[in-house]
Design a protein around this motif. Structure first.
Motif, PDB file in Angstrom:
ATOM      1  N   ALA A   1     -43.914 -13.892  27.831  1.00 14.64           N
ATOM      2  CA  ALA A   1     -43.009 -12.745  27.753  1.00 14.64           C
ATOM      3  C   ALA A   1     -42.040 -12.766  28.931  1.00 14.64           C
ATOM      4  O   ALA A   1     -42.438 -12.956  30.089  1.00 14.64           O
ATOM      5  CB  ALA A   1     -43.804 -11.451  27.739  1.00 14.64           C
TER       6      ALA A   1
ATOM      7  N   LEU B   1     -39.688 -10.527  31.040  1.00 13.02           N
ATOM      8  CA  LEU B   1     -39.562  -9.098  31.318  1.00 13.02           C
ATOM      9  C   LEU B   1     -38.211  -8.724  31.897  1.00 13.02           C
ATOM     10  O   LEU B   1     -37.693  -7.634  31.638  1.00 13.02           O
ATOM     11  CB  LEU B   1     -40.681  -8.656  32.271  1.00 13.02           C
ATOM     12  CG  LEU B   1     -42.106  -8.992  31.808  1.00 13.02           C
ATOM     13  CD1 LEU B   1     -43.121  -8.533  32.846  1.00 13.02           C
ATOM     14  CD2 LEU B   1     -42.399  -8.368  30.452  1.00 13.02           C
ATOM     15  N   GLU B   2     -37.639  -9.618  32.684  1.00 12.81           N
ATOM     16  CA  GLU B   2     -36.315  -9.369  33.274  1.00 12.81           C
ATOM     17  C   GLU B   2     -35.587 -10.695  33.448  1.00 12.81           C
ATOM     18  O   GLU B   2     -36.213 -11.747  33.626  1.00 12.81           O
ATOM     19  CB  GLU B   2     -36.433  -8.701  34.655  1.00 12.81           C
ATOM     20  CG  GLU B   2     -36.983  -7.301  34.652  1.00 12.81           C
ATOM     21  CD  GLU B   2     -37.045  -6.719  36.064  1.00 12.81           C
ATOM     22  OE1 GLU B   2     -36.246  -7.159  36.925  1.00 12.81           O
ATOM     23  OE2 GLU B   2     -37.899  -5.853  36.314  1.00 12.81           O
TER      24      GLU B   2
ATOM     25  N   GLU C   1     -32.084 -13.430  32.538  1.00 12.25           N
ATOM     26  CA  GLU C   1     -31.528 -14.161  31.400  1.00 12.25           C
ATOM     27  C   GLU C   1     -31.946 -15.618  31.482  1.00 12.25           C
ATOM     28  O   GLU C   1     -31.659 -16.301  32.460  1.00 12.25           O
ATOM     29  CB  GLU C   1     -30.005 -14.052  31.381  1.00 12.25           C
ATOM     30  CG  GLU C   1     -29.369 -14.645  30.149  1.00 12.25           C
ATOM     31  CD  GLU C   1     -27.869 -14.459  30.123  1.00 12.25           C
ATOM     32  OE1 GLU C   1     -27.257 -14.812  29.087  1.00 12.25           O
ATOM     33  OE2 GLU C   1     -27.299 -13.987  31.118  1.00 12.25           O
TER      34      GLU C   1
ATOM     35  N   GLU D   1     -34.058 -14.252  17.658  1.00 15.04           N
ATOM     36  CA  GLU D   1     -34.427 -12.872  17.971  1.00 15.04           C
ATOM     37  C   GLU D   1     -35.516 -12.769  19.046  1.00 15.04           C
ATOM     38  O   GLU D   1     -35.786 -11.683  19.555  1.00 15.04           O
ATOM     39  CB  GLU D   1     -34.887 -12.142  16.703  1.00 15.04           C
ATOM     40  CG  GLU D   1     -36.025 -12.813  15.961  1.00 15.04           C
ATOM     41  CD  GLU D   1     -35.546 -13.732  14.842  1.00 15.04           C
ATOM     42  OE1 GLU D   1     -36.290 -13.859  13.843  1.00 15.04           O
ATOM     43  OE2 GLU D   1     -34.447 -14.304  14.976  1.00 15.04           O
ATOM     44  N   GLU D   2     -36.129 -13.911  19.404  1.00 11.33           N
ATOM     45  CA  GLU D   2     -37.160 -13.902  20.443  1.00 11.33           C
ATOM     46  C   GLU D   2     -36.618 -14.246  21.827  1.00 11.33           C
ATOM     47  O   GLU D   2     -37.299 -14.052  22.828  1.00 11.33           O
ATOM     48  CB  GLU D   2     -38.259 -14.918  20.101  1.00 11.33           C
ATOM     49  CG  GLU D   2     -39.039 -14.637  18.839  1.00 11.33           C
ATOM     50  CD  GLU D   2     -40.079 -15.708  18.565  1.00 11.33           C
ATOM     51  OE1 GLU D   2     -41.277 -15.377  18.610  1.00 11.33           O
ATOM     52  OE2 GLU D   2     -39.687 -16.870  18.336  1.00 11.33           O
ATOM     53  N   LYS D   3     -35.400 -14.754  21.871  1.00 14.58           N
ATOM     54  CA  LYS D   3     -34.914 -15.338  23.124  1.00 14.58           C
ATOM     55  C   LYS D   3     -34.621 -14.320  24.221  1.00 14.58           C
ATOM     56  O   LYS D   3     -34.566 -14.677  25.390  1.00 14.58           O
ATOM     57  CB  LYS D   3     -33.681 -16.192  22.841  1.00 14.58           C
ATOM     58  CG  LYS D   3     -34.021 -17.455  22.052  1.00 14.58           C
ATOM     59  CD  LYS D   3     -32.815 -18.333  21.803  1.00 14.58           C
ATOM     60  CE  LYS D   3     -33.232 -19.604  21.079  1.00 14.58           C
ATOM     61  NZ  LYS D   3     -32.091 -20.498  20.788  1.00 14.58           N
ATOM     62  N   SER D   4     -34.452 -13.063  23.868  1.00 11.51           N
ATOM     63  CA  SER D   4     -34.226 -12.050  24.897  1.00 11.51           C
ATOM     64  C   SER D   4     -35.529 -11.549  25.503  1.00 11.51           C
ATOM     65  O   SER D   4     -35.526 -10.943  26.581  1.00 11.51           O
ATOM     66  CB  SER D   4     -33.445 -10.867  24.317  1.00 11.51           C
ATOM     67  OG  SER D   4     -34.201 -10.236  23.290  1.00 11.51           O
ATOM     68  N   SER D   5     -36.654 -11.856  24.839  1.00  7.32           N
ATOM     69  CA  SER D   5     -37.932 -11.296  25.290  1.00  7.32           C
ATOM     70  C   SER D   5     -39.002 -12.337  25.604  1.00  7.32           C
ATOM     71  O   SER D   5     -40.086 -11.981  26.076  1.00  7.32           O
ATOM     72  CB  SER D   5     -38.478 -10.341  24.226  1.00  7.32           C
ATOM     73  OG  SER D   5     -38.665 -11.025  22.992  1.00  7.32           O
ATOM     74  N   HIS D   6     -38.695 -13.634  25.386  1.00  4.57           N
ATOM     75  CA  HIS D   6     -39.691 -14.675  25.639  1.00  4.57           C
ATOM     76  C   HIS D   6     -39.041 -15.927  26.205  1.00  4.57           C
ATOM     77  O   HIS D   6     -37.827 -16.129  26.060  1.00  4.57           O
ATOM     78  CB  HIS D   6     -40.456 -15.021  24.353  1.00  4.57           C
ATOM     79  CG  HIS D   6     -41.367 -13.938  23.881  1.00  4.57           C
ATOM     80  ND1 HIS D   6     -40.939 -12.893  23.099  1.00  4.57           N
ATOM     81  CD2 HIS D   6     -42.695 -13.721  24.103  1.00  4.57           C
ATOM     82  CE1 HIS D   6     -41.954 -12.073  22.853  1.00  4.57           C
ATOM     83  NE2 HIS D   6     -43.033 -12.560  23.443  1.00  4.57           N
TER      84      HIS D   6
ATOM     85  N   ASP E   1     -44.309 -12.486  32.381  1.00  4.15           N
ATOM     86  CA  ASP E   1     -45.616 -11.836  32.270  1.00  4.15           C
ATOM     87  C   ASP E   1     -46.745 -12.822  32.555  1.00  4.15           C
ATOM     88  O   ASP E   1     -47.524 -13.191  31.687  1.00  4.15           O
ATOM     89  CB  ASP E   1     -45.757 -11.252  30.868  1.00  4.15           C
ATOM     90  CG  ASP E   1     -46.984 -10.362  30.738  1.00  4.15           C
ATOM     91  OD1 ASP E   1     -47.422  -9.812  31.772  1.00  4.15           O
ATOM     92  OD2 ASP E   1     -47.505 -10.203  29.618  1.00  4.15           O
TER      93      ASP E   1
END
Length: 322
Positions: free
Chosen positions: A284, A286-287, A289, A300-305, A321
């Motif tokens: 994950a 978390l912050e 880019e 759709e996963e690239k901003s969060s993983h 994470d």
């Protein structure tokens, strides 16, 4: 690679060029003991002289338990693992090898096969072709696509064996307009005939085959990649990663991965391929880019993983994470 992987020491009994820029290695047990058996498409993990762990497909016949044979392409722009193998590993040296794994298994339900190999992607596909030829029960056609004869591994071996009649070899000479047209082979899905497609090679080839098999049932099309983007980019810079669970800050230098640095600091993270293709190290984000260099994450996963084995920060700091 998972840090719990058990490695065994094997001896290098053969090292020779397989083609221009590709070195063949043979490993055996130092006491002549049998090695764990493999299946077509299997790979082993090798601790390279550089200290990096890399995954290499077995290209010899899977029923051979006295040896493992791999072929390594020397990647001058890589992170050093393949270069250290080709430049430093000699006959008589010992090497640490992990257990046999297979994420690219031949489907037992398939009745015939279209095998597509690009460049060094021939290694697992050649083991498949050898197995199918020895079985003599299921039809197959292998399309082996390379730049030129000089860089084509196992070229003479294929041409001078019973595989010859099953293989189409094409050299594009580096000219995209001279690429082999796979559409006639892939136009009709093998739904009724029980045909499956297996493809291993560079991203461009895999993307093309994926596009041409979009109308096939997904369960009949299989891909194996030799990695995401593991090359060092000219604009790569060191960056910092904050591990949210421990509060630890890690400095990630150019040429090293988040996974490698975390491991050196005693942080356990599940992993396998270490090349951005299997998805095991998905973490994950978390912050920050990420500069995504894997072949797994959906848009759709690239901003969060992030895949911590290959991907980096675009700018500033990342918080993950771990």
């Amino acid at each position: 690679m998972n840090t719990d992987t058990i490695f065994s020491r094997l001896i290098v009994t053969r090292s020779e060029p397989a083609a221009q820029g590709i070195q063949l290695f043979e490993f055996r047990h130092p006491e002549g003991a049998a090695l764990p058996p493999a299946t077509p498409g299997a790979h082993i993990k090798v601790k390279t002289p550089s200290g990096h762990t890399r995954q290499y497909s077995l290209c010899n016949a899977p029923d051979e338990t006295d040896r493992y044979v791999i072929a390594v392409k020397r990647e001058a722009q890589g992170r050093g693992g393949s270069m250290s193998m080709v430049d430093q590993l000699k006959v008589g040296d010992t090497v640490e090898v992990g257990g046999v794994e297979n994420l690219f298994e031949l489907d037992e339900r398939a009745r015939s096969f279209i095998l597509v190999a690009g460049g060094i992607g021939i290694t697992p596909v050649l083991a498949m072709a050898r197995t199918l030829l020895a079985e003599g029960e299921r039809k197959f056609k292998l399309y082996y696509l390379t730049r030129d004869p000089e860089s084509t591994a196992f070229l003479d071996e294929i041409k001078n064996s019973d595989l010859k009649s099953h293989v189409v070899i094409h050299h594009d000479r580096g000219d995209p307009s001279n690429s082999y047209d796979l559409w006639p082979a892939l136009e009709k899905p093998g739904t009724l005939t029980g045909q499956h497609v297996y493809c291993c090679g560079p991203r461009g080839l895999m993307d093309a085959v994926r596009d041409m098999t979009g109308h096939w049932p997904s369960s009949t099309v299989h891909f194996e990649s030799f990695g995401g983007d593991t090359k060092i980019h000219a604009d790569d810079q060191a960056f910092t990663v904050r591990l949210a669970k421990s509060g630890m800050d890690l400095e990630i230098p150019v040429g090293r991965s988040i996974l490698e640095v975390a491991r050196e600091h005693g942080i356990h993270a599940a992993s396998s391929c270490e090349s951005g293709t299997c998805g095991t190290c998905k973490t994950a984000l978390l912050e920050g880019e990420a500069d995504h260099r894997d072949m797994v994450l959906l848009d759709e996963e690239k901003s969060s993983h992030i895949m911590i084995c290959v991907s980096r920060a675009k700018a500033g700091r990342l918080v993950i994470d771990l």
